[in-house]
Design an enzyme around this catalytic site. Structure first.
Site, short mmCIF file in Angstrom:
data_model
loop_
_atom_site.label_atom_id
_atom_site.label_comp_id
_atom_site.label_asym_id
_atom_site.label_seq_id
_atom_site.Cartn_x
_atom_site.Cartn_y
_atom_site.Cartn_z
N GLU A 421 0.87 -1.34 -0.02
CA GLU A 421 -0.08 -0.07 0.07
C GLU A 421 0.81 1.31 -0.11
O GLU A 421 1.74 1.49 0.78
CB GLU A 421 -1.00 -0.08 1.36
CG GLU A 421 -1.44 1.23 1.72
CD GLU A 421 -1.97 1.21 3.14
OE1 GLU A 421 -1.71 0.32 3.70
OE2 GLU A 421 -2.51 2.26 3.49
N ASP A 494 -0.68 -1.08 6.16
CA ASP A 494 -0.42 -0.79 7.37
C ASP A 494 -1.34 -1.54 8.26
O ASP A 494 -2.22 -1.99 7.94
CB ASP A 494 -0.92 0.69 7.68
CG ASP A 494 0.17 1.61 6.98
OD1 ASP A 494 1.15 1.12 6.67
OD2 ASP A 494 -0.40 2.75 6.70
N ASP A 496 -3.48 -0.61 10.37
CA ASP A 496 -4.35 0.13 11.05
C ASP A 496 -5.72 -0.06 10.28
O ASP A 496 -5.92 -0.85 9.57
CB ASP A 496 -3.88 1.39 11.02
CG ASP A 496 -3.62 2.04 9.65
OD1 ASP A 496 -4.13 1.37 8.64
OD2 ASP A 496 -3.29 3.42 9.57
N ASP A 498 -7.42 1.66 8.07
CA ASP A 498 -7.38 1.87 6.82
C ASP A 498 -6.69 0.78 5.98
O ASP A 498 -6.97 0.35 4.93
CB ASP A 498 -6.62 3.25 6.40
CG ASP A 498 -7.28 4.39 6.20
OD1 ASP A 498 -8.53 4.14 5.96
OD2 ASP A 498 -6.80 5.35 6.06
#
Ligand code: 0RA
Length: 629
Positions: A421, A494, A496, A498
Site C-alpha cells: 500500500e 499498514d 491500522d 485503513d
C-alpha cells in the site's frame, strides 16, 4: 445388518480390529485432514446419521452442543441405533455400528445412502478418533448406554432406565493424539447446521454453547436458503423461482433469484453434500437456464442477441439440491458429481420448468433478460479493455507493469511478490527486500471495490490491471494457476483500520477473480508488528497487545516503547527484519474454509446495503481488523 455379516467369527473379529486401527493410523483418509476441518467433520459425521433418520421420516429434531469440557453431544429423536444381538458378531448391533468400519449406514434400500466423498464413512470413524465416546440409545422402551475409548468398548451395553421415547445421543471427546486442534468452533458448526436445515426442511436443528444458542428450522427449505444468500443484495424480481421434480428415483430441487450484484452465488448439493467442484447436475442446470432464456428472447422477439452461459452468471443466486441413490463423486476433493444420467435429467427438468415460469411471469422474465443483456454488453466492453491492456503493456515493457520491481529468480516456487500500500512504503520495501527472490508492487491507495463494479469497470481500473499483469496468470475464466509468476503473493498494508480496509478490498478482488490462487494456498497477508520495545541496540517486536503485555509484565528492564502506526514509520532495514525477512516475519495464509461464509462476509462488507454492513462491523469489529476468512 446383512452387509456386516462375515462367514467366520474369527475372521470378522480380526477385521474389526484392523478397521479402526487403520482409521487411527491414517485418519486423513477417512475425514480429509486432522486440522480444524477434520475435527469438525466428526460432528458432521454424527449429524449426517441423524439427518439420514430424518430423510427416512423418523426424526424431526437434532440438538448439538459444544460442552464446557471440550466434548460435543448430538441428540436426535430418530429410531435409535439398534441394540439387539448381532448373532454372527456375537455382540450388540450398537457395538457393531460403533466399531465396524462402514457398518453405520442405513440398510433399507429406499433411503439415499451417501457413498464416496468424505461423508458417510460411518460413526465408527468418530469412535476411532475420539478418546472417549458415550452412546445412549432410547429404544424398545428402555434407555441403553455404552462407553468407548479410542474405538474400544470400556463397558458393557447397560440398561439404565425406561422410556417411551426413541432416539440416539452421542457424546465424544476428540483425541488430542490425532488432532492438532481439539477446540470446536461455534461459527463453523453453525454454518453447516444452517445449511443442513435448509436442505432438509422441517427438521429442527439447534446448536448450543454456554449461553449462546441458535435454532435452525426451515418451512420452505432451499427457497429460504436463496433468501439467506441474497439477504444483503437487492433482488431484481420479487419471487424466488422454485421447482422440485422426481424422475427415475432421482429428486431435483432448485431455487433461484437474480440480484443487482455482479457475482454468481451458485451452490450445489448432492445428498446434502456441498459439491464444491460442481458436476453433471450443475452442467445440466446451466445449459438449460441458458437455453430457456435464449428461447424466450427469440420467441418474444426481445432482441437479436444470443446469450452465453457466462452472461447468465452475474447476479445469480441459486441452490441446486439433488438426491441420487448411487452418486459417483469425482475430482480432487471428491466433490464433483460424475453420474452422466444426471446431466440430461437436470437439463430436461430445468428447461421445462423455467420455460413454464417465464411464460407465466413475463415481468420476471423481462427483468432477468434485461440484466443478462447488460452483462453481455459489459463482458464485450471488458474483452476490449483487456485486449487493450494486453497490447499496451506489450508495447511498454515486455508485458510487465512499470511499477513492478521484479525479483531475479525465475522459478515461481522460489519467488514472492509483495503488494504494498502506497508509494512511500513501496519505496522502503524496495530497499529492504531481498532482490533475488522478492518482488515489490506498490499500489496507489485504495483499489476498486469489485463487489460494486461491473466487469468492464474492473478491467479499466489501473491498480487491478497492474496486479493481473504482474502475476501473469490471467483472471476470471482465463485464470491459469500454472502461469502464476510467484507462489507467495503477500499483501502488505499498514496495521491500522485503513490498512485493513485496503487488505479487504484486495482480498475481495482475489476471492472473486483469482480464487484458485487462494485455494492453492498462494495468498498471504504480511503481519507488521504493532510495537517495538527498545533498549540500546536491542528491539523486541510485538504483533499483538497480548504479547506486549506479556513482555512488559515479565521484564524489570526499562524499554522505550515505540508504536508503529504505519509501514512508512519503519526504515527499510526495520521493515525487512520485522515484516519481510522469511526468517523472522509473520505471515497469515489466506484460506477459504467455507465458501458460503466467505461470500456472506464479502457481500456484507463490500455490498450495497449499508445497514447490514454496520451491524456486521459492530459484531465482528475485531475480526475485521484482523481478517481471517
Ligand atoms: C443403523 C441402523 C438404523 C439406524 C441407525 C443405525 C442410526 C444411527 C445413528 C447415529 C446417530 N443417530 C442415529 N440414528 C439411527 C436403522 C434402525 C431401524 O431399522 O430401526
Amino acid at each position: 445388518m446383512e452387509n456386516t455379516q462375515n462367514s467366520e467369527y474369527n475372521a470378522s473379529q480380526i477385521k474389526v480390529l484392523e478397521g479402526l486401527e487403520a482409521v487411527r493410523k491414517r485418519p486423513a483418509m477417512y475425514i480429509g485432514s486432522t486440522s480444524l476441518r477434520g475435527l469438525h467433520h466428526l460432528v458432521y459425521e454424527v449429524v449426517d446419521n441423524s439427518i439420514d433418520e430424518a430423510m427416512a421420516g423418523h426424526c424431526d429434531t437434532i440438538n448439538v452442543s459444544i460442552n464446557k469440557d471440550g466434548s460435543v453431544t448430538v441428540i436426535d429423536n430418530g429410531r435409535g441405533i439398534p441394540v439387539g444381538l448381532h448373532k454372527k458378531q456375537n455382540k450388540s448391533a450398537l457395538e457393531v455400528v460403533m466399531t465396524v468400519l462402514h457398518a453405520g449406514g442405513k440398510f433399507d434400500k429406499d433411503t439415499y445412502k451417501v457413498s464416496g466423498g468424505l461423508h458417510g464413512v460411518g460413526i465408527s470413524v468418530v469412535n476411532a478418533l475420539s478418546k472417549n465416546v458415550k452412546v445412549i440409545v432410547k429404544r424398545d422402551g428402555k434407555i441403553h448406554q455404552q462407553e468407548y475409548e479410542r474405538g474400544k468398548p470400556t463397558s458393557e451395553l447397560k440398561i439404565i432406565g425406561e422410556t417411551s421415547e426413541t432416539g440416539t445421543e452421542v457424546t465424544f471427546f476428540p483425541d488430542e493424539e490425532i488432532f492438532q486442534e481439539t477446540e470446536f468452533q461455534f461459527d463453523i458448526l453453525e454454518s453447516r447446521l444452517r445449511e443442513l436445515s435448509y436442505l432438509n426442511k422441517r427438521v429442527k436443528i439447534t446448536l448450543k454453547q454456554n449461553e449462546n444458542e441458535k435454532e435452525f428450522f426451515s418451512e420452505d427449505g432451499i427457497i429460504s436458503f436463496v433468501k439467506y444468500i441474497n439477504k444483503n443484495s437487492e433482488s431484481i424480481h420479487d419471487d424466488i423461482i422454485y421447482f422440485n421434480k422426481e424422475k427415475d428415483n432421482i429428486e431435483l430441487e432448485v431455487a433461484l433469484q437474480y440480484n443487482q450484484g455482479y457475482v454468481e452465488k451458485l451452490y450445489s448439493f448432492v445428498n446434502n453434500i456441498n459439491t464444491i467442484e460442481g458436476g453433471t447436475h450443475v452442467i445440466g442446470f446451466k445449459a438449460a437456464l441458458t437455453r430457456a432464456v435464449n428461447d424466450y428472447i427469440k420467441k418474444k422477439k426481445i432482441s437479436d442477441v444470443r446469450l452465453t452461459k457466462e452472461d447468465l452468471k452475474e447476479g445469480l443466486a441459486a441452490i441446486i439440491s439433488i438426491k441420487v441413490p448411487e452418486p459417483q463423486f469425482e475430482g480432487q476433493t471428491k466433490t464433483k458429481l460424475g453420474n452422466s444420467e444426471v446431466k440430461s435429467l437436470a437439463d430436461q427438468i430445468t428447461k421445462s420448468q423455467l420455460s413454464a415460469y417465464f411464460e407465466e411471469n413475463p415481468k420476471d422474465a423481462k427483468a432477468i433478460i434485461n440484466k443478462c443483456i447488460l452483462s453481455a454488453k459489459a463482458r464485450e466492453a471488458a474483452r476490449k479493455a483487456r485486449d487493450l491492456t494486453r497490447r499496451k503493456s506489450i508495447l511498454e515493457s515486455g508485458s510487465l507493469p512499470g511499477k513492478l520491481a521484479d525479483c531475479q529468480e525465475k522459478d515461481p516456487a522460489k519467488s514472492e511478490i509483495f503488494i504494498v500500500e502506497g508509494d512511500s512504503a513501496g519505496g522502503s520495501a524496495k530497499q529492504g527486500r531481498s532482490r533475488e527472490t522478492q518482488a515489490i508492487l506498490p499500489l496507489k491507495g485504495k483499489i476498486l471495490n469489485v463487489e460494486k463494479a461491473s466487469i468492464d469497470k474492473i478491467f479499466a481500473n489501473n491498480e487491478i490491471t497492474t496486479i493481473i499483469s504482474a502475476l501473469g496468470c490471467g483472471v476470471g475464466e482465463e485464470f491459469n494457476l500454472e502461469k502464476t509468476r510467484y507462489h507467495k503473493v503477500i499483501i502488505m498494508t499498514d496495521a491500522d483500520v485503513d490498512g485493513a480496509h485496503i487488505t479487504t478490498l484486495i482480498l475481495t478482488f482475489f476471492y472473486r477473480y483469482m480464487k484458485p490462487l487462494i485455494d492453492a494456498g498462494y495468498l498471504y497477508i504480511a503481519m507488521p508488528p504493532l510495537y517495538g520495545l527498545k533498549k540500546g541496540k536491542k528491539i523486541i517486536y510485538c504483533h499483538s497487545e497480548k504479547k506486549l503485555k506479556e513482555i512488559s509484565e515479565n521484564s524489570e528492564e526499562n524499554y522505550t516503547l515505540q508504536r508503529y502506526k504505519g509501514l512508512g514509520e519503519m526504515d527499510p532495514e526495520q521493515l525487512r527484519v520485522t515484516t519481510m525477512d522469511p526468517e523472522n516475519r509473520m505471515l497469515k495464509q489466506v484460506t477459504v474454509e467455507d465458501a458460503i461464509l466467505a461470500d456472506e462476509m464479502f457481500t456484507t462488507l463490500m455490498g450495497d446495503k449499508v445497514e447490514p454492513r454496520r451491524e456486521f462491523i459492530q459484531t465482528y469489529a475485531k475480526e475485521v481488523t484482523n481478517l481471517d476468512i
